[in-house]
Design an enzyme around this catalytic site. Structure first.
Site, PDB file in Angstrom:
ATOM      1  N   ARG A   1      72.964  26.082 -19.085  1.00 50.90           N
ATOM      2  CA  ARG A   1      72.937  25.671 -20.488  1.00 50.90           C
ATOM      3  C   ARG A   1      73.351  26.816 -21.396  1.00 50.90           C
ATOM      4  NH1 ARG A   1      70.273  22.639 -24.060  1.00 50.90           N
ATOM      5  NH2 ARG A   1      68.899  24.206 -24.923  1.00 50.90           N
TER       6      ARG A   1
ATOM      7  N   ARG B   1      73.079  16.433 -28.059  1.00 47.11           N
ATOM      8  CA  ARG B   1      72.578  17.476 -27.154  1.00 47.11           C
ATOM      9  C   ARG B   1      71.677  18.412 -27.938  1.00 47.11           C
ATOM     10  NH1 ARG B   1      74.391  16.946 -21.662  1.00 47.11           N
ATOM     11  NH2 ARG B   1      76.253  15.695 -21.832  1.00 47.11           N
ATOM     12  N   ILE B   2      70.668  18.931 -27.252  1.00 47.33           N
ATOM     13  CA  ILE B   2      69.847  19.961 -27.888  1.00 47.33           C
ATOM     14  C   ILE B   2      70.611  21.274 -27.785  1.00 47.33           C
ATOM     15  CG2 ILE B   2      67.665  21.213 -27.739  1.00 47.33           C
ATOM     16  CD1 ILE B   2      66.566  18.536 -26.456  1.00 47.33           C
ATOM     17  N   LEU B   3      70.782  21.932 -28.918  1.00 46.04           N
ATOM     18  CA  LEU B   3      71.579  23.164 -28.921  1.00 46.04           C
ATOM     19  C   LEU B   3      70.781  24.313 -28.316  1.00 46.04           C
ATOM     20  CD1 LEU B   3      73.121  22.814 -32.481  1.00 46.04           C
ATOM     21  CD2 LEU B   3      74.404  22.825 -30.316  1.00 46.04           C
TER      22      LEU B   3
ATOM     23  N   ASN C   1      71.422  18.946 -39.367  1.00 47.79           N
ATOM     24  CA  ASN C   1      71.459  17.792 -38.456  1.00 47.79           C
ATOM     25  C   ASN C   1      71.056  16.533 -39.218  1.00 47.79           C
ATOM     26  OD1 ASN C   1      71.490  16.397 -35.874  1.00 47.79           O
ATOM     27  ND2 ASN C   1      69.252  16.411 -35.973  1.00 47.79           N
TER      28      ASN C   1
ATOM     29  N   HIS D   1      69.396  12.878 -38.734  1.00 48.56           N
ATOM     30  CA  HIS D   1      68.503  12.247 -37.754  1.00 48.56           C
ATOM     31  C   HIS D   1      68.055  10.878 -38.281  1.00 48.56           C
ATOM     32  CE1 HIS D   1      65.685  12.109 -34.439  1.00 48.56           C
ATOM     33  NE2 HIS D   1      64.811  11.603 -35.294  1.00 48.56           N
TER      34      HIS D   1
ATOM     35  N   ASP E   1      66.566  24.206 -36.315  1.00 45.09           N
ATOM     36  CA  ASP E   1      65.905  25.411 -35.807  1.00 45.09           C
ATOM     37  C   ASP E   1      65.809  25.275 -34.285  1.00 45.09           C
ATOM     38  OD1 ASP E   1      63.779  23.761 -35.249  1.00 45.09           O
ATOM     39  OD2 ASP E   1      62.410  24.679 -36.698  1.00 45.09           O
TER      40      ASP E   1
ATOM     41  N   GLY F   1      63.501  24.231 -32.372  1.00 45.00           N
ATOM     42  CA  GLY F   1      62.768  23.076 -31.850  1.00 45.00           C
ATOM     43  C   GLY F   1      63.655  21.842 -31.833  1.00 45.00           C
TER      44      GLY F   1
ATOM     45  N   ASP G   1      64.413  18.702 -33.631  1.00 46.17           N
ATOM     46  CA  ASP G   1      64.263  17.992 -34.909  1.00 46.17           C
ATOM     47  C   ASP G   1      63.056  18.491 -35.711  1.00 46.17           C
ATOM     48  OD1 ASP G   1      66.485  16.398 -34.198  1.00 46.17           O
ATOM     49  OD2 ASP G   1      65.195  15.032 -33.088  1.00 46.17           O
TER      50      ASP G   1
HETATM   51  C1  GAR Z   1      73.394   8.654 -36.529  1.00 51.17           C
HETATM   52  O1  GAR Z   1      72.523   7.571 -36.783  1.00 51.17           O
HETATM   53  C2  GAR Z   1      72.623   9.938 -36.479  1.00 51.17           C
HETATM   54  O2  GAR Z   1      71.532   9.970 -37.360  1.00 51.17           O
HETATM   55  C3  GAR Z   1      72.153   9.920 -35.047  1.00 51.17           C
HETATM   56  O3  GAR Z   1      73.258   9.473 -34.312  1.00 51.17           O
HETATM   57  C4  GAR Z   1      73.974   8.534 -35.121  1.00 51.17           C
HETATM   58  C5  GAR Z   1      75.440   8.878 -35.067  1.00 51.17           C
HETATM   59  O4  GAR Z   1      76.191   7.831 -35.589  1.00 51.17           O
HETATM   60  N1  GAR Z   1      71.723  11.213 -34.609  1.00 51.17           N
HETATM   61  C6  GAR Z   1      70.774  11.391 -33.708  1.00 51.17           C
HETATM   62  O5  GAR Z   1      70.191  10.470 -33.172  1.00 51.17           O
HETATM   63  C7  GAR Z   1      70.474  12.832 -33.392  1.00 51.17           C
HETATM   64  N2  GAR Z   1      69.273  12.929 -32.628  1.00 51.17           N
HETATM   65  P1  GAR Z   1      77.759   7.969 -35.794  1.00 51.17           P
HETATM   66  O6  GAR Z   1      78.330   8.517 -34.477  1.00 51.17           O
HETATM   67  O7  GAR Z   1      78.235   6.581 -36.079  1.00 51.17           O
HETATM   68  O8  GAR Z   1      77.954   8.915 -36.934  1.00 51.17           O
END
Ligand code: GAR
Length: 197
Positions: A64, A90-92, A106, A108, A140, A142, A144
């Site tokens: 990783r 992916r978790i960075l 990010n 979320h 950061d 962690g 999210d």
């Molecule tokens: C979005 O809903 C974003 O919030 C989520 O992936 C989707 C991407 O949609 N992100 C996560 O779940 C990160 N953990 P998109 O490819 O249509 O922009």
């Protein structure tokens, strides 16, 4: 002008919203490159505008950390002012986060700190909440857990399933992302101060 590098893994509808915003000469940011961990369908939105793309696939690396080192180098090559994870699944590795924080954000699909992780929409439905939404936060080390920048809320309606609810969330998070990046570019949001507070 804020130079933004976007990381995606999937369809990239949020990337598309940002690409469209950047086409407006009044918008104070531009996308310098789009990166992914896979051959993401969302690359098409970058290609349409001639925005360069790159892929750093974890399976091509022994560890990783080695993957993270290459990802960091690829991002660094574009000297972005801001890295935006828009559906990057992916978790960075810590080395990547340390290299760019607080200038790495990010998107979320939940009201953090509720429902972190890869299945936020499913988890919110399973918990029976009546409201959920989307959060933009600083990344950061962690999962999210970084400081929240902005959130928007929507109602969970009877009959919503994971797919319909996620689509409704995406509908509100596209303008959320565009507005937040615009506010960072105009210095209406100060990421360093948010981390310190
Ligand atoms: C979005 O809903 C974003 O919030 C989520 O992936 C989707 C991407 O949609 N992100 C996560 O779940 C990160 N953990 P998109 O490819 O249509 O922009």
């Amino acid at each position: 002008m804020l130079d933004v590098l976007v990381l995606i893994s999937g369809s990239g509808s949020n990337l598309r919203a940002l690409v469209e915003a950047c086409a407006d000469p009044e918008y104070p940011a531009r996308i310098v490159a789009v990166g992914s961990d896979t051959e993401a369908p969302g690359f098409a939105h970058a290609a349409e505008r001639g925005i360069p793309t790159f892929i750093v696939e974890p399976r091509a690396f022994d560890s990783r950390d080695a993957w993270g080192d290459e990802l960091r180098a690829q991002i660094d090559a574009w000297t972005p002012d801001l890295v935006v994870c828009a559906g990057f699944m992916r978790i960075l590795p810590a080395g990547v986060v340390r290299a760019f924080t607080p200038n790495i954000i990010n998107l979320h699909p939940a009201l953090l700190p509720l429902f972190p992780g890869a299945h936020a929409v499913r988890d919110a439905l399973a918990a029976g909440v009546t409201q959920t939404g989307s959060t933009v936060h600083i990344v950061d080390e962690g999962v999210d857990t970084g400081p929240v920048i902005r959130q928007v809320t929507i109602a969970v309606e009877p009959g919503d399933d994971e797919a319909t609810l996620h689509e409704k969330i995406k509908h509100i998070e596209r303008p959320l992302l565009v507005d937040t990046v615009g506010a960072i570019a105009r210095a209406d949001i100060n990421l360093k101060e948010l981390v310190a507070s």
